[in-house]
Design a protein around this motif. Sequence first.
Motif, PDB file in Angstrom:
ATOM      1  N   LEU A  23     -10.046   0.679   5.843  1.00 18.44           N
ATOM      2  CA  LEU A  23     -10.030  -0.699   6.341  1.00 18.44           C
ATOM      3  C   LEU A  23     -10.992  -1.596   5.581  1.00 18.44           C
ATOM      4  O   LEU A  23     -10.719  -2.781   5.411  1.00 18.44           O
ATOM      5  N   ALA A  28      -7.865  -0.823  -4.094  1.00 18.34           N
ATOM      6  CA  ALA A  28      -6.670  -0.143  -3.589  1.00 18.34           C
ATOM      7  C   ALA A  28      -6.762   1.365  -3.808  1.00 18.34           C
ATOM      8  O   ALA A  28      -6.386   2.158  -2.947  1.00 18.34           O
ATOM      9  N   ARG A  31      -8.896   2.918  -1.254  1.00 22.19           N
ATOM     10  CA  ARG A  31      -8.238   2.932   0.062  1.00 22.19           C
ATOM     11  C   ARG A  31      -7.212   4.053   0.136  1.00 22.19           C
ATOM     12  O   ARG A  31      -7.037   4.681   1.180  1.00 22.19           O
ATOM     13  N   ILE A  32      -6.523   4.309  -0.990  1.00 18.46           N
ATOM     14  CA  ILE A  32      -5.549   5.398  -1.003  1.00 18.46           C
ATOM     15  C   ILE A  32      -6.253   6.733  -0.766  1.00 18.46           C
ATOM     16  O   ILE A  32      -5.798   7.562   0.034  1.00 18.46           O
ATOM     17  N   LEU A  35      -7.242   7.013   2.839  1.00 22.20           N
ATOM     18  CA  LEU A  35      -6.100   7.348   3.694  1.00 22.20           C
ATOM     19  C   LEU A  35      -5.791   8.837   3.609  1.00 22.20           C
ATOM     20  O   LEU A  35      -5.414   9.476   4.606  1.00 22.20           O
ATOM     21  N   ASN A  36      -5.969   9.419   2.414  1.00 19.52           N
ATOM     22  CA  ASN A  36      -5.753  10.861   2.274  1.00 19.52           C
ATOM     23  C   ASN A  36      -6.778  11.646   3.088  1.00 19.52           C
ATOM     24  O   ASN A  36      -6.432  12.636   3.729  1.00 19.52           O
ATOM     25  N   THR A  76       1.477   8.759  -1.394  1.00 20.54           N
ATOM     26  CA  THR A  76       0.378   8.570  -2.346  1.00 20.54           C
ATOM     27  C   THR A  76       0.922   8.348  -3.754  1.00 20.54           C
ATOM     28  O   THR A  76       0.425   7.492  -4.508  1.00 20.54           O
ATOM     29  N   VAL A  78       3.809   7.044  -4.630  1.00 22.71           N
ATOM     30  CA  VAL A  78       4.352   5.686  -4.723  1.00 22.71           C
ATOM     31  C   VAL A  78       3.215   4.670  -4.824  1.00 22.71           C
ATOM     32  O   VAL A  78       3.255   3.743  -5.640  1.00 22.71           O
ATOM     33  N   ALA A  79       2.165   4.874  -4.013  1.00 17.73           N
ATOM     34  CA  ALA A  79       1.041   3.941  -4.018  1.00 17.73           C
ATOM     35  C   ALA A  79       0.367   3.921  -5.387  1.00 17.73           C
ATOM     36  O   ALA A  79       0.050   2.853  -5.927  1.00 17.73           O
ATOM     37  N   LEU A  82       2.428   2.073  -7.846  1.00 22.04           N
ATOM     38  CA  LEU A  82       2.316   0.629  -7.645  1.00 22.04           C
ATOM     39  C   LEU A  82       1.004   0.104  -8.226  1.00 22.04           C
ATOM     40  O   LEU A  82       0.982  -0.945  -8.866  1.00 22.04           O
ATOM     41  N   VAL A  83      -0.090   0.837  -8.003  1.00 20.00           N
ATOM     42  CA  VAL A  83      -1.381   0.413  -8.547  1.00 20.00           C
ATOM     43  C   VAL A  83      -1.285   0.318 -10.062  1.00 20.00           C
ATOM     44  O   VAL A  83      -1.729  -0.655 -10.688  1.00 20.00           O
ATOM     45  N   ALA A  85       1.485  -0.058 -11.924  1.00 19.34           N
ATOM     46  CA  ALA A  85       2.375  -1.154 -12.324  1.00 19.34           C
ATOM     47  C   ALA A  85       1.668  -2.502 -12.170  1.00 19.34           C
ATOM     48  O   ALA A  85       1.804  -3.390 -13.016  1.00 19.34           O
ATOM     49  N   LEU A  86       0.876  -2.627 -11.096  1.00 20.19           N
ATOM     50  CA  LEU A  86       0.148  -3.862 -10.851  1.00 20.19           C
ATOM     51  C   LEU A  86      -0.895  -4.084 -11.946  1.00 20.19           C
ATOM     52  O   LEU A  86      -1.064  -5.198 -12.455  1.00 20.19           O
TER      53      LEU A  86
END
Lengths: 98, 492
Positions: A23, A28, A31-32, A35-36, A76, A78-79, A82-83, A85-86
């Motif tokens: 939180l 990012a 945070r990933i 979350l793990n 994870t 996919v996340a 995305l990181v 690609a971003l």
Amino acid sequence: MTPETIYGATGIALFAIGLYHALVLPSALRRIVALNVASVGAGFVMVIAAWRPGGGADPVPHALVITGIVVLVAATAVALALVRALHDADTTETDDTP
Amino acid sequence: MIPQIDLAAIDWMLVPVLAPLLGAIAGFVLPRAATAAGMAGLGLSAVGSAAITAQVRTGAAPSTAIGGWEPPLGIVLAADGLTAAFLLLTVVLTLAIGTTRALTPAPARGAAIFWPLMLLLVAGLNGAFLSTDIFNIYVTLEVAALAAVGLAVLTGSAAALRAALNYLLAGMLGGVLILLGIGLLFHAHGRLDLAGLAAVAGSAPSDGIALIAIIAGLALKAALFPLHAWLPAAHSNAQAPVSALLSALVLKAPLYVALRLWVGVLDPATASGTVLGVMGAGAILWGSVQALRAERLKLLVAYSTVAQVGLISLAFGLSAANPAAIAWTGAVTLMLAHGLAKAAMFMAAGRIVEEVGHDRIAELDRSPRRPTLAQFSFALAAISLIGLPPTLGFAGKWQLMEGAVRADAWIWLAMAMAGTLLSVGYLSRVLVGFLRFDRVRGAVGEHQGWTLADGPPLLLAVTAFGAGLFATHIIALLAAGAPLGQLPGAMQ
């Protein structure tokens, strides 16, 4: 203290640590990871449900935890994609602007 | 020793999950045939959903224990009126959105991967609607969430990527919370089937925490205020058919699960219902104010989703706080109405942007192109969202307000009315732009600004507009099999 209590308290503590950092952390990637950690904590809580004093382990929670890990690994992946690609998109944008 | 298996029953129960799954795989392996495989998968799934609905309507309670394993170990797929309603909503919306996509010239990016992802999404959603096992529901929700994230990044813009990353992280956080709740429930009771949990829920001290964690996770996935921050960017930056899917359909799955758990498994306490109601009221105010301030058309529509989810949550809260006063059917009618209207609205908005070339609300009336059909669809959908008779939105709001009046819950009634008034306000901003095309003088050319792709949103909007006339049939379907206990009316 029974092993059950120790495992349970550890699981809840891991979950709380992961949740808090998921939180509040700005990055990012962090945070990933957080979350793990939280997910491992939730897995701990499930694994201790398999513990039966004096008997063999209940296999159902193990199946649940493995499924949970599969879901987490997929999310994870996919996340992270995305990181990445971003990151690429941001680099291209900065390159375009002189 | 071979167990007797009713083949027909098993086939129908599995079809809405397996048909889209196979369609997704076929579309992924054969990208050139992705559209055909996608429509075939959706069509088969529609047949299965219709067959299940027919069984439910005759009073049967179709269910299948997968692999012949019974609970508490096995997973049972079962359908009642509530399930059937959401299966049908999925069928109608995905067929309409799929047809629009098939009729639109394919955009350069993500043309081939759209169909496999959409079918994977449908498989996940249908799985969540049919499952009676809370862990299976968690897995199917995660499948749907991952497919939704994949769809949200199809435009490939940095804004869409950033929005999708936040969407995914919010979804993962929600998933982890649900997982913790499931772990605690399993630890306490050793079972995961909803019917079994309903019998024992509340008997263990950890149940309260478990259910708070699960409801919080679902609220995060459903973008319930104040957990909605990920929604507007994710929904407004996606391609129009994807926005329609995300806003109209994907959000409904966690709400559906929450309804099943909230009313079906829990014995909802008054205080918890009040919390949901307060969150709903906050969503109505915040979403509406942001929609009034939004400068872009799709952002306005996305914020209106935040407000509408709030209204649904308000109905949840009211039915939990005053079980005798209002049937949960009001909340479900609002969900169905929002699904139809919002899908029509997002697709119509997409068509308007395509014709006009931008989506700045203030300049919508300064275009020489007039996408009249799309504007008409948008207006019809807006009327249903506002809740004027005879729309389905009206039927939902009527049930909500009737319940509030019966429970003397005047504050809730005022909130629902304020939400209605605010929705008139922000939707008028767009409608006014449609009516004033005199800013640009010019001959109306041969191209009137409509294409075949305007058809499906128009059809959805007309359905949302007219379905209120058939509200009694919808409520009768919902009550089939008494999914969440008898309706208050039936007890009198």
